[in-house]
Motif scaffolding. Structure first.
Motif, short mmCIF file in Angstrom:
data_model
loop_
_atom_site.label_atom_id
_atom_site.label_comp_id
_atom_site.label_asym_id
_atom_site.label_seq_id
_atom_site.Cartn_x
_atom_site.Cartn_y
_atom_site.Cartn_z
N ALA A 270 2.68 -0.12 -8.12
CA ALA A 270 2.77 1.29 -8.83
C ALA A 270 2.59 1.39 -10.30
O ALA A 270 1.98 2.19 -10.88
CB ALA A 270 4.14 1.84 -8.34
N ASN B 163 0.84 -1.21 0.04
CA ASN B 163 0.11 0.03 0.03
C ASN B 163 0.78 1.22 -0.19
O ASN B 163 1.82 1.38 0.53
CB ASN B 163 -0.81 -0.02 1.11
N ALA B 164 0.35 2.26 -0.47
CA ALA B 164 1.01 3.50 -0.53
C ALA B 164 0.17 4.74 -0.62
O ALA B 164 -1.02 4.47 -0.39
CB ALA B 164 1.64 3.60 -1.97
N LYS B 165 0.77 5.94 -0.55
CA LYS B 165 0.03 7.11 -0.16
C LYS B 165 -0.02 8.15 -1.37
O LYS B 165 -0.16 9.39 -0.93
CB LYS B 165 0.41 7.72 1.26
N GLU C 56 6.18 -3.60 -4.46
CA GLU C 56 5.57 -2.29 -4.24
C GLU C 56 5.69 -1.59 -5.74
O GLU C 56 4.56 -0.85 -6.14
CB GLU C 56 6.33 -1.68 -3.21
N THR D 24 -2.98 2.32 -3.51
CA THR D 24 -1.98 3.59 -3.61
C THR D 24 -2.39 4.92 -3.10
O THR D 24 -1.87 5.74 -3.54
CB THR D 24 -1.38 3.71 -5.28
N TYR E 43 -5.61 1.87 -7.75
CA TYR E 43 -5.61 3.03 -7.21
C TYR E 43 -6.22 3.15 -5.62
O TYR E 43 -5.30 3.79 -5.10
CB TYR E 43 -6.85 3.70 -8.02
N ARG F 55 -0.52 0.21 -12.09
CA ARG F 55 -1.55 1.41 -11.84
C ARG F 55 -1.31 2.31 -13.02
O ARG F 55 -2.14 3.09 -13.68
CB ARG F 55 -1.58 1.95 -10.34
#
Length: 579
Positions: free
Chosen positions: A511, A111-113, A507, A154, A151, A514
């Motif tokens: 990314a 997961n990312a921000k 990771e 992320t 989406y 997406r």
């Protein structure tokens, strides 16, 4: 891997004065002996005005000095091979950092921000209420759901949208056929799923219209009456629309597809008409002698496009203009993505250009995610000619194939367990088959190939996950304190290092999938890590290894299991603990 990249970037910045927006493009060397990660110096060389090889050689000396002085770095050394800088990483630290991070985060790993405070609308599915969904709809649904998951993972605020095409001439065709030959039958009286029931009358219309072309004029009359609010026609439409929607929703539930917002063409087409009439007053479009309203896009290398027909009924483009406005008003997104087959590439160029001409600045934030067609052995699917595979029928067929495979491996399994496993395996096979390809590619669907437990299939990845979980279940660890003291230096063979590198890329894989709107990037990553795990397990013992080695390997394969599960979840696929 991100921490390692940042470590390298930090060291390079101390050695060179580079622009703040300089883009570092890292690669994984094809040979393990060439290092663990490499950086080409072609772009760097242009900045410092040296040859790429000279740039790499000079940087290698400077970086190695910094590595020796930095006890916290994961880097051991760097070597230059021609124009490339090859970095070698401390494997023990790398294993510890990666494996512990994954096993701690579990399904949150990856997961990312990056999308924080940014809203994305993803519109997909968009079925017609005159027939059941078919194989092409399945591909659309699977791509749309996976992209929404990418989406969301992320950090984006994702709104999943479904437009129900519940008005128009195609709907009126099925209405006319039922009105003429339905004999007051219902889905309940015939024990037929609602969308299949309505679809039979659409097919019947097409068959009868070949013999009697006047039926087309009659269907057009029904559309005009519907738009005029004729009570009898509206009641007939409401009844058949509900039947179709009930069936469509049943299919969604079966395949695990959901939406946050539903729009109905019948609710918004009037807004489209209003927008066209306003544009006409402004001179942005024009009215022909036959009273049709048209826009000229020839200067944009497109064509002239009718917006309202001579009989004043609206077209698809009219409602899509309305829907685009409605979506923007309701959600104010940063981007609005339409998941629609490549047959409509031209159509979306027209739609987006018309929105721009009409003065909607947010039109530049609209994007068409185009995907290729689904072909059968006999060629392209054609609903009107009956050359099509209904979604429900193919799911039933896949379930039967899956049951055969499960019973082949587990002849003593209970009927309930057979059904549960077969349901998940069938959907995994279907979803993975379509998602392993780049969306832009057309595909030839092969049910038997997709259900195989071997090869590039969803069941193969499911089986790998279940195999790892089975190994872990068989292990009976000592007390937790002993198990926490893992000696990661014991993980050093080629297969273990290959697994480590793949885990480190997870990771970045999410990314990239997406960013490129390509589900195949993640699906093929899962195939690769599954293959590498099976190679590792074929050559090395886990449970029968020495106690310390076993502990380290259990932690490693547990991390692999977490990554496979997370990847499958992102693709909309449920895992199985036992196959």
């Amino acid at each position: 891997m991100n921490e390692i990249k940042q470590d390298i970037i930090s060291i390079i910045k101390k050695s060179l004065a580079l622009p703040s927006n300089f883009e570092y493009k890292f690669e994984i060397p094809p040979d393990i002996n060439l290092g663990d990660i490499c950086l080409s110096c072609f772009v760097l060389a242009k900045i410092i005005k040296k040859s790429p090889a000279k740039c790499a050689a000079d940087l290698s000396l400077k970086i190695n000095k910094q590595i020796k002085a930095n006890k916290k770095t994961l880097l051991i050394r760097t070597e230059n091979k021609g124009p490339y800088l090859n970095f070698f990483i401390d494997k023990e630290k790398w294993f510890k950092l990666t494996v512990q991070a994954i096993n701690k985060a579990k399904q949150k790993f990856g997961n990312a921000k990056v999308g924080k405070d940014r809203r994305i609308l993803i519109e997909y599915s968009a079925p017609n209420t005159n027939k059941p969904q078919h194989l092409g709809h399945l591909r659309n649904n699977f791509i749309g759901m996976a992209m929404a998951n990418f989406y969301f993972a992320t950090g984006y605020d994702v709104v999943k949208i479904n437009l129900i095409n519940d008005r128009g001439i195609h709907i009126c065709k099925s209405m006319l056929a039922y009105d003429n030959w339905g004999e007051n039958k219902t889905p309940e009286s015939t024990k037929t799923k609602g969308d299949h029931f309505v679809g039979k009358y659409y097919a019947l219309f097409e068959k009868m219209a070949i013999k009697n072309p006047e039926l087309l004029d009659q269907a057009q009359e029904i559309l005009e009456k519907w738009e005029a609010g004729d009570q009898r026609i509206i009641l007939l439409w409401q009844k058949m629309n509900k039947w179709a929607l009930d069936g469509i929703k049943e299919t969604y539930q079966r395949i695990g597809v959901s939406f946050d917002k539903w729009y109905f063409e019948s609710d918004i087409y009037k807004l489209g008409r209003q927008t066209i009439l306003k544009a006409l007053k402004k001179g942005l479009c024009y009215q022909r002698e036959d009273k049709a309203i048209e826009i000229d896009l020839i200067k944009d290398n497109l064509d002239k496009k009718v917006l309202i027909r001579p009989n004043q009924t609206t077209v698809y483009l009219t409602q899509d203009i309305a829907l685009a406005q409605k979506k923007y008003k309701d959600f104010t997104p940063h981007k609005s993505i339409y998941v629609v087959a490549s047959e409509q590439d031209y159509y979306f160029k027209v739609l987006f250009r018309v929105l721009e001409i009409f003065g909607f600045k947010w039109a530049q934030d609209c994007e068409h995610l185009s995907y290729g067609m689904v072909f059968l052995p006999e060629g392209k699917m054609k609903s009107r000619q009956g050359i099509v595979i209904d979604a429900d029928d193919i799911i039933d067929k896949m379930n039967q194939l899956a049951k055969t495979e499960v019973l082949k491996r587990n002849p003593d399994i209970t009927p309930i367990d057979v059904s549960k496993r077969a349901d998940k395996i069938a959907l995994a096979a279907l979803k993975f088959f379509f998602l392993k390809f780049s969306p832009k590619h057309s595909v030839n669907f092969n049910p038997v190939e997709s259900i195989s437990f071997e090869g590039d299939t969803g069941p193969y990845v499911l089986y790998t996950y279940a195999r790892i979980k089975s190994i872990i279940r068989k292990d009976k660890p000592a007390d937790e304190e002993i198990m926490k003291k893992i000696d990661y230096s014991l993980l050093k063979n080629k297969q273990e290092i290959e697994l480590l590198k793949l885990l480190s890329l997870f990771e970045d894989t999410i990314a990239k999938a997406r960013q490129e709107h390509n589900t195949g990037i993640l699906a093929n990553y899962l195939l690769k890590i599954s293959q590498k795990f099976n190679e590792f397990y074929h050559q090395h013992k886990v449970l029968k290894a020495g106690f310390e080695v076993k502990k380290a390997r259990i932690e490693l394969i547990l991390a692999v299991a977490h990554v496979i599960k997370k990847g499958l979840i992102l693709l909309g696929i449920d895992t199985l603990e036992k196959m």
